[in-house]
Design a protein around this motif. Structure first.
Motif, short mmCIF file in Angstrom:
data_model
loop_
_atom_site.label_atom_id
_atom_site.label_comp_id
_atom_site.label_asym_id
_atom_site.label_seq_id
_atom_site.Cartn_x
_atom_site.Cartn_y
_atom_site.Cartn_z
N PRO A 68 -45.32 34.65 -6.78
CA PRO A 68 -44.18 35.50 -7.13
C PRO A 68 -43.87 35.43 -8.62
CG PRO A 68 -43.47 33.56 -5.90
CD PRO A 68 -44.95 33.56 -5.87
N LEU A 69 -43.71 36.59 -9.24
CA LEU A 69 -43.40 36.68 -10.65
C LEU A 69 -41.90 36.87 -10.84
CD1 LEU A 69 -46.29 39.06 -11.75
CD2 LEU A 69 -46.21 36.57 -11.93
N LEU A 70 -41.39 36.35 -11.95
CA LEU A 70 -39.95 36.40 -12.17
C LEU A 70 -39.40 37.83 -12.21
CD1 LEU A 70 -37.99 33.89 -14.23
CD2 LEU A 70 -37.29 36.26 -14.23
N PRO A 71 -40.11 38.83 -12.80
CA PRO A 71 -39.58 40.20 -12.76
C PRO A 71 -39.37 40.72 -11.34
CG PRO A 71 -41.31 40.04 -14.41
CD PRO A 71 -41.32 38.74 -13.65
N GLN A 72 -40.07 40.14 -10.37
CA GLN A 72 -39.89 40.59 -8.99
C GLN A 72 -38.51 40.26 -8.44
OE1 GLN A 72 -43.90 38.86 -7.71
NE2 GLN A 72 -43.79 40.71 -6.44
N ALA A 73 -37.84 39.26 -9.03
CA ALA A 73 -36.46 38.98 -8.62
C ALA A 73 -35.56 40.15 -8.99
CB ALA A 73 -35.96 37.69 -9.28
#
Length: 412
Positions: free
Chosen positions: A352-357
């Motif tokens: 999971p990548l932070l922009p996905q939050a």
């Protein structure tokens, strides 16, 4: 006087530079220039022939380039990543042009009246500025081991042409709707270079927390509901600050640059809800969700963020702090995210990548019924950027309706 010891020719060039910058070329008279230089107007004509002859001498003077703010004036040793380098250069360049906007307007608007020599000198001055830019880009990109798809001089020419074009547009018409503001333009410019002009190895991180991460041509998918709750649970097991940080990520949809810019005073409550005042990028207010993907994480005014603030004993103004009680920087936020998600894999087979939050919050808000225009105001991004996620929500609703219809179909 020291001023009088300066050679007459140089005094006239300096005076013309100051007046052209302050009030433009057309509004500046030869008498004003002569008075400022403390010489007779006849001396000006004897030295340069006319005001345009003086302008030609200005353009050919290498020192004037620095005075006009065209040189970069910033050390590459202070640059930690490529997006920062591009954004820093663009901002410095535009700020320098803004300080001489009368001169820029005048220079562009009256260019048709200049002699061939004036236009040639202007071109040569821009070429010198371009060489500075090319050297800057070469140094930064070599430090980051990044290749480019064109020679540095052409890349610099493209960058400076876009910046000058935007500056002329901003200085001449404040009513255009091409860009929300200068920050919005710079973000778009950086995206263009990151994903069009540069060849970036896989091991060079671009996840710096700026809006670039979310605004890239890659349309990020939202994270699964179970994974979001798992990440929040893992953050809660670390400490109060980690839990509050994860809560803000999933409960307000902020980038880590925006979170890093928050101070305690930016978190506040009204009679029913908790809010965050976003001081960077698109200045706005954002509600802090109590419910995240069907699970409640707090009651007003008791939630992970309010508990973190209530339990703090330091007097640092920043909303989040590092181990040394300094404001938590984007790199520190990213490090914490990687700690919470170290062994997780999304359905697409990626960590999971932070922009996905941020994207997860966008999709959740749209699923709850927020319109794209309303989300645009809260997210601080144009509706056009959100369109892939609007389509994603339509797909999800269609699937949910199909499942609902299937469940209603009578058994045979």
């Amino acid at each position: 006087m020291a001023h009088q010891r300066t050679p007459t020719r140089q005094r006239l060039i300096q005076a013309a530079t100051q007046l052209f910058i302050a009030q433009g070329i057309a509004e500046t008279t030869t008498r004003q220039i002569a008075d400022q230089a403390e010489v007779n107007e006849v001396t000006l004509f004897r030295q340069f022939g006319s005001k345009h002859g003086l302008l030609l001498a200005m353009m050919e003077d290498p020192q004037v380039l620095a005075q006009l703010g065209m040189a970069l004036g910033q050390s590459t040793s202070q640059i930690s990543n490529i997006p920062q380098a591009l954004k820093s250069y663009a901002n410095v360049h535009l700020q320098a042009l803004a300080q001489i906007q009368e001169f820029v307007r005048s220079l562009i608007g009256e260019a048709g009246h200049y002699s061939v020599e004036n236009r040639r000198a202007l071109g040569q001055g821009l070429s010198r500025a371009n060489r500075y830019t090319a050297q800057y880009l070469t140094n930064v990109l070599s430090q980051q081991h990044v290749q480019i798809r064109m020679p540095p001089e052409k890349l610099a020419s493209l960058l400076n042409s876009l910046l000058l074009g935007y500056a002329v547009l901003e200085f001449s018409s404040e009513f255009h709707e091409l860009w929300q503001d200068r920050e919005n333009f710079v973000d778009g410019l950086v995206q263009l270079f990151l994903y069009g002009a540069l060849i970036i190895p896989d091991d060079v991180p671009l996840q710096t927390g700026t809006s670039i991460d979310v605004l890239s041509p890659t349309v990020y998918s939202e994270l699964p509901t179970s994974m979001v709750h798992e990440i929040l649970g893992r953050a809660a097991m670390q400490d109060d600050q980690d839990y509050a940080l994860a809560y803000v990520l999933f409960g307000a949809g902020l980038s880590i640059d925006e979170i890093a810019g928050l101070e305690r005073s930016h978190a506040y409550s009204d009679e029913q809800h908790d809010w965050l005042q976003i001081p960077v990028g698109a200045i706005r207010q954002v509600p802090l969700n109590q419910w995240i993907l069907g699970q409640r994480y707090g009651y007003h005014p008791d939630n992970p963020l309010s508990r973190w603030l209530a339990n703090r004993s330091d007097d640092v103004s920043a909303l989040f702090i590092d181990e040394n009680k300094n404001p938590l920087m984007p790199e520190g936020i990213l490090q914490r995210w990687q700690g919470w998600t170290s062994d997780l894999i999304t359905p697409l087979g990626q960590p999971p990548l932070l922009p996905q939050a941020t994207v997860t919050w966008w999709v959740e808000m749209l699923m709850r019924g927020l319109s794209p225009e309303e989300l645009s105001l809260l997210a601080g991004h144009p509706v056009e950027l959100l369109s892939p996620y609007v389509e994603r929500v339509k797909q999800r609703r269609a699937m949910e309706n199909a499942v609902h219809l299937d469940q209603q179909y009578p058994a045979v």
